[in-house]
Motif scaffolding. Structure first.
Motif, PDB file in Angstrom:
ATOM      1  N   TYR A 101      49.470  36.484  44.249  1.00  0.00           N
ATOM      2  CA  TYR A 101      48.217  37.021  44.996  1.00  0.00           C
ATOM      3  C   TYR A 101      48.721  37.642  46.243  1.00  0.00           C
ATOM      4  O   TYR A 101      49.594  36.970  47.029  1.00  0.00           O
ATOM      5  CB  TYR A 101      47.677  35.712  45.247  1.00  0.00           C
ATOM      6  N   LEU A 109      43.548  40.933  49.152  1.00  0.00           N
ATOM      7  CA  LEU A 109      43.233  39.412  48.918  1.00  0.00           C
ATOM      8  C   LEU A 109      42.439  39.170  50.202  1.00  0.00           C
ATOM      9  O   LEU A 109      41.375  38.173  50.227  1.00  0.00           O
ATOM     10  CB  LEU A 109      44.383  38.605  48.653  1.00  0.00           C
ATOM     11  N   ILE A 124      43.327  31.595  47.271  1.00  0.00           N
ATOM     12  CA  ILE A 124      44.268  31.514  46.136  1.00  0.00           C
ATOM     13  C   ILE A 124      43.959  30.308  45.355  1.00  0.00           C
ATOM     14  O   ILE A 124      44.315  30.339  44.250  1.00  0.00           O
ATOM     15  CB  ILE A 124      45.864  31.852  46.863  1.00  0.00           C
ATOM     16  N   GLY A 192      45.196  40.421  42.860  1.00  0.00           N
ATOM     17  CA  GLY A 192      46.477  39.760  42.501  1.00  0.00           C
ATOM     18  C   GLY A 192      47.027  40.857  41.572  1.00  0.00           C
ATOM     19  O   GLY A 192      46.459  41.637  41.333  1.00  0.00           O
TER      20      GLY A 192
END
Length: 245
Positions: A101, A109, A124, A192
């Motif tokens: 990630y 992210l 995450i 990811g």
């Protein structure tokens, strides 16, 4: 107001059974379960079946068969149970797909986490513990639309396009995840990166995933990801599997 399930002919090529007009877990469950029941019935008139997010399609030559007879048969099958609470098909697979990630491999992210009301570490943790279903396959060979994530991941698509994300990219929007089959532009956010290949043209089963399969995306480090990509020749991307009853 439309009453569901709804049966509609699709030109002369088949019949579509719709369980809703918007995505929901019960409607997707109904589409998957109804398709399995049609396949089990093994009607000779039906040459192929498939599902979308909330519908089941039956390929039928409507020139060669009695449309009325087929519609009656489908109505009779629909009446046998509550498809929205029906058991999912057996023989499905649970996949554990290692995922890195963030980092430079998945640069959106933090942006996606903020939209979901989380800091990156909490995002995450939530994503890597989520278990999602392959809702349908589409857009590219073997490419899965997966969901649904928790409500806080009902984040919008971007207003613009990311020029390209690589094959194996894990992207997110509207409570759904996708693993990209090929490098492609996208309006979803790249959160990811996996080494998992959804399309394996030289395999006996070119589509790795099937509608109804389930997936988890455990978090790994960049070093672990690099080790997987260096050793993987099958497209498995380090994934492990379990058969679901």
């Amino acid at each position: 107001m439309t009453d569901f399930p709804l049966i509609q002919t699709v030109g002369l090529s088949g019949v579509l059974v719709r369980f809703a007009d918007t995505m929901s877990e019960p409607a997707n469950r109904a589409a998957l379960s109804f398709r399995a029941a049609v396949d089990a019935a093994d009607w000779p008139e039906v040459t192929e079946t498939s599902t979308s997010l909330v519908s089941t399609f039956l390929q039928i030559d409507l020139v060669a068969v009695s449309v009325g007879t087929m519609l009656d048969r489908l109505q009779d099958l629909l009446a046998t149970r509550d498809w929205y609470t029906s058991d999912l098909p057996t023989g499905r697979t649970l996949w554990h797909v290692p995922t890195v990630y963030g980092t430079d491999l998945a640069p959106q992210l933090e942006e996606a986490a903020e939209l979901a009301g989380l800091d990156p570490d909490a995002a995450i943790a939530q994503l890597s513990q989520a278990r999602v279903r392959v809702l349908t396959i589409g857009f590219a060979p073997g490419q899965p639309y997966m969901g649904e994530l928790p409500q806080n991941w009902d984040i919008p698509r971007q207003q613009g396009l990311t020029k390209s994300v690589p094959a194996g990219a894990l992207i997110v929007a509207i409570r759904q995840l996708i693993i990209f089959t090929n490098a492609s532009p996208t309006g979803w956010r790249h959160i990811g990166q996996t080494a998992f290949k959804t399309f394996r043209p030289r395999s006996d089963t070119p589509f790795a995933l099937s509608p109804g399969d389930e997936l988890c995306f455990p978090s790994i480090s960049r070093a672990e990801y690099d080790k997987i990509t260096a050793a993987d020749e099958t497209g498995q991307g380090g994934a492990e599997t379990e058969v679901l009853a």
